[in-house]
Design an enzyme around this catalytic site. Structure first.
Site, PDB file in Angstrom:
ATOM      1  N   ASP A   1       0.823  -1.209   0.000  1.00  0.00           N
ATOM      2  CA  ASP A   1       0.000   0.000   0.000  1.00  0.00           C
ATOM      3  C   ASP A   1       0.863   1.268   0.000  1.00  0.00           C
ATOM      4  O   ASP A   1       0.469   2.309   0.522  1.00  0.00           O
ATOM      5  CB  ASP A   1      -0.934   0.006   1.202  1.00  0.00           C
TER       6      ASP A   1
ATOM      7  N   HIS B   1      82.033  33.831 -93.174  1.00  0.00           N
ATOM      8  CA  HIS B   1      82.609  33.070 -94.291  1.00  0.00           C
ATOM      9  C   HIS B   1      83.166  31.712 -93.847  1.00  0.00           C
ATOM     10  O   HIS B   1      83.452  30.863 -94.689  1.00  0.00           O
ATOM     11  CB  HIS B   1      83.691  33.903 -95.003  1.00  0.00           C
TER      12      HIS B   1
ATOM     13  N   ASP C   1      80.589  40.244 -92.571  1.00  0.00           N
ATOM     14  CA  ASP C   1      81.230  38.942 -92.324  1.00  0.00           C
ATOM     15  C   ASP C   1      81.230  38.654 -90.817  1.00  0.00           C
ATOM     16  O   ASP C   1      82.258  38.722 -90.148  1.00  0.00           O
ATOM     17  CB  ASP C   1      82.652  38.964 -92.891  1.00  0.00           C
TER      18      ASP C   1
ATOM     19  N   SER D   1      90.636  32.409 -89.333  1.00  0.00           N
ATOM     20  CA  SER D   1      89.402  33.131 -89.663  1.00  0.00           C
ATOM     21  C   SER D   1      88.319  32.851 -88.628  1.00  0.00           C
ATOM     22  O   SER D   1      88.135  31.714 -88.188  1.00  0.00           O
ATOM     23  CB  SER D   1      88.904  32.723 -91.046  1.00  0.00           C
TER      24      SER D   1
END
EC number: 3.4.21.41
Length: 705
Positions: A294, A502, A557, A654
């Site tokens: 209860d 050349h 040249d 040259s």
């Protein structure tokens, strides 16, 4: 309540019996022949019925009956729910009778009876009177079945809902309190709390009948489910009372609490549980009871709070969290960055940005990154130069510095006007992870060849007949060519050869392709030159004024050969400079011509040179006329030597250059190119005047630079 007001056609009554009216929601009831006088000796009962769930409401619109004491003669009687609601006669304002006026008559059920009675005559003091009768309207009014039971005593009018009653127009229904289930009879309730669900953000939950005793044999499951990202808080209220035992923990009834599927407590007795912060959006409460007891049970209030994530913490001192907040909750985020010169790292991956979001489970969706110092990587190699660290050797990270430098004395760093070489070559590892110079940016400097500065310059103060053998480093610009026989040239920069046109396109010969061009550099001995291998030619550029088909005209040249690859300069391989003024052609200025040409009618195996003065132009013109030659001697040429010197350039020389030392800069200048002459060591030699072609030379070289 809902009231329905509408009119229907009149209903005529007959003498005797009862008259049921078809079930409607509204209508009218009248005396016979209304509004004409009603007949004598008449009685009938009208039954008014409305649909179930409604009540009958009746109101008289007109009422005119014979008045009498106690309404004994003519009258209207109303009854409902087995109760008499009244007996009425007369008119409004008459001294006798009981007129209804505007009174509303209401039934408790869905039926009402209206009885109309008249006697044998309608006389007053011997005079026949005519009474019109009555007109009444009725309507169906909603019945509130959930209201308290009426005084009628009809039990079927009172709903038998065990828990909750809900009225609606025309009816009602029953329901149960939470934790109970409506039974098949639709009125009674039985405990059923095995799957109670709560989804609101806050609320109350209690055991059945709290704070009264809870029912026996319960198996309750109260589930709280709220939005992800919220956490539930539980607070139990007083009183808290669940059956317990002094020696055994919760043997009879018990309340179990689960969060995230884990049991966080089992409770009974009279001690209220502590407040819970579950850190979960899902909580289950299981309540079990046995067949007896209860106790009053329990009640709690639950609330929610947005879930929080832990405060972000950096892994190192270089990580910065932008706009750090005092706390972070679900859906909040933070942005991490690095201090200047550092970059975000996640695992082994470099990040450009980093954002972490607080998840619904209170964790960050990604781990905190770390900040690693920016690494610029190995500095780029400088062609013909190198670099050294001015900071820690081999460290290429943020703020590291290097100094580029060129391999002197053969190369010199290209600088801007007003800037120093050290400034041009200083690079810093920036915060962006890039080696950068304040002036040049990311672009590395250039090491330009130093021209005209031989390490071992020639020293010659006296004339030597037939020339002299050159030493290594005397003429480091000297080039040996083998195209249509031996020829010479001079190195310009680190990939260009200056020579005579050349030698490539001899007078009255066919042109030669690039594949047959043999070019050698870097030694004074022909055999050693051959061992150094040929330098492939990328491009040949002949001056447009040169005419191969005019044998006595060497105008223009001059030619340039671009090497396929740049050469590496050194003590035996250096370029010569170009002239920039006319003083290099002053009369008597001594110059040097070197080459591998014919010496005493024999092919030379070693580089030789002669020292020649710049000759008087008029003397050269006079000498040419004395030879009866038609050769062109233009302003683009100059002559050097003297018939008495027995020294001159010869066949095979040259293309070589006439080199003059600039006393102001101590640099060697190519003022001329060996072009043409009459015999060897038999007079003057004629040279292409390089000064007149400097613009053309630079233009050709810049096209490929």
């Amino acid at each position: 309540m809902w009231l329905l007001y509408l009119l229907v056609p009149a209903l005529f009554c007959r003498a005797g019996g009862s008259i049921p009216i078809p079930q409607k929601l509204f209508g009218e009831v009248t005396s016979p022949l209304f509004p004409k006088p009603y007949p004598n000796s008449f009685e009938t009962t009208t039954v008014i019925t409305v649909p179930t769930g409604y009540r009958v409401k009746l109101v008289f619109q007109h009422f005119d009956l014979e008045p009498s004491e106690g309404c004994f003669y003519d009258y209207v009687k109303i009854s409902a729910d087995k109760k008499n609601l009244g007996r009425f006669c007369g008119q409004l304002g008459s001294p006798l009778g009981n007129p209804p006026g505007k009174k509303e008559f209401m039934s408790q059920g869905n039926k009402m009876l209206l009885t109309f009675h008249t006697d044998f005559s309608n006389e007053e003091n011997g005079t026949i009177m005519f009474y019109k009768g009555f007109l009444a309207y009725y309507q169906a009014v909603d019945l509130d079945e959930c209201a308290s039971q009426s005084e009628s005593g009809e039990k079927d009018l009172q709903p038998q809902c065990q828990h909750l009653c809900h009225n609606y127009v025309g009816g009602y229904f029953c329901s149960c309190r939470p934790g109970y289930e409506l039974q098949e009879d639709r009125h009674s309730c039985q405990p059923e709390c095995s799957s109670e669900l709560y989804t609101e953000a806050s609320g109350y939950i209690s055991s059945l009948e709290y704070p009264r005793s809870y029912p026996p044999d319960l198996r309750c499951n109260y589930s709280i489910r709220v939005e992800r990202g919220l956490t539930l808080h539980l607070k139990f209220l007083e009183p808290f009372e669940i059956d317990d035992h002094q020696q055994v923990h919760c043997p009879y009834d018990q309340l179990q609490i689960y969060a995230n599927g884990k049991n966080i407590g089992e409770f009974c007795g009279k001690q209220r549980p502590p407040d819970f912060d579950t850190s979960s959006n899902a909580v289950d409460l299981l309540f079990f009871t046995d067949e007896s007891g209860d106790s009053r049970g329990w009640k709690l209030r639950y609330t929610t709070e947005i879930i929080k994530c832990p405060q972000p913490k950096t892994l190192d001192e270089f990580t910065v969290i932008q706009n750090l907040q005092p706390q972070y909750q679900f859906r909040d985020y933070f942005i991490a960055t690095c201090k200047l010169g550092y970059q975000l790292i996640e695992g082994n991956q470099v990040l450009h940005s980093f954002t972490a979001v607080c998840q619904d489970d209170g964790t960050w969706h990604r781990a905190m990154p770390r900040c690693k110092i920016k690494d610029c990587g190995q500095p780029r190699n400088l062609p013909n130069g190198a670099f050294r660290y001015t900071t820690t050797m081999g460290v290429n990270t943020y703020k590291a510095r290097i100094q580029y430098y060129c391999h002197e004395p053969y190369y010199k760093m290209q600088t801007r006007a007003g800037s120093k070489e050290s400034e041009q070559g200083l690079y810093t590892c920036t915060a962006q992870g890039i080696w950068k110079n304040e002036q040049k940016g990311e672009k590395i400097p250039r090491c330009l060849p130093v021209c005209g500065k031989p390490v071992n310059p020639v020293e010659q103060r006296q004339r030597i007949i037939g020339g002299q053998k050159a030493k290594m480093g005397n003429f480091p610009w000297q080039v040996f060519t083998n195209i249509h026989g031996r020829g010479g040239g001079a190195l310009l920069g680190d990939r260009w050869i200056l020579t005579a046109a050349h030698t490539l396109y001899p007078k009255e010969h066919e042109a030669q392709s690039n594949a047959s061009l043999d070019v050698f550099l870097g030694h004074t001995n022909v055999e050693e030159l051959m061992k150094l291998a040929n330098h492939p030619i990328r491009r040949v550029s002949i001056h447009p004024d040169y005419r191969q088909d005019e044998s006595h005209n060497f105008e223009g040249d001059i030619a340039l050969l671009e090497l396929e690859n740049s050469v590496t300069l050194g003590p035996n391989l250096l370029p010569i400079c170009l002239p920039d003024n006319e003083t290099f052609y002053d009369l008597g200025l001594m110059g040097y011509v070197s080459g591998f040409g014919v010496m005493e009618e024999k092919i030379a195996h070693d580089l030789r040179f002669v020292r020649l003065p710049v000759a008087n132009r008029k003397d050269c013109e006079t000498w040419l006329r004395g030879k009866n030659r038609l050769d062109v001697f233009s302003q683009n040429m100059f002559c050097a030597g003297h018939p008495s010197l027995k020294q001159d350039a010869c066949q095979g020389d040259s293309g070589g250059v006439f080199a003059v030392r600039d006393p102001n800069t101590d640099r060697w200048i190519a003022t001329g190119i060996v072009s043409w002459g009459i015999g060897c060591s038999k007079g003057y030699g004629f040279y292409t005047k390089v000064l007149n072609y400097v613009d053309w030379i630079k233009k050709e070289m810049e096209e490929e630079d």
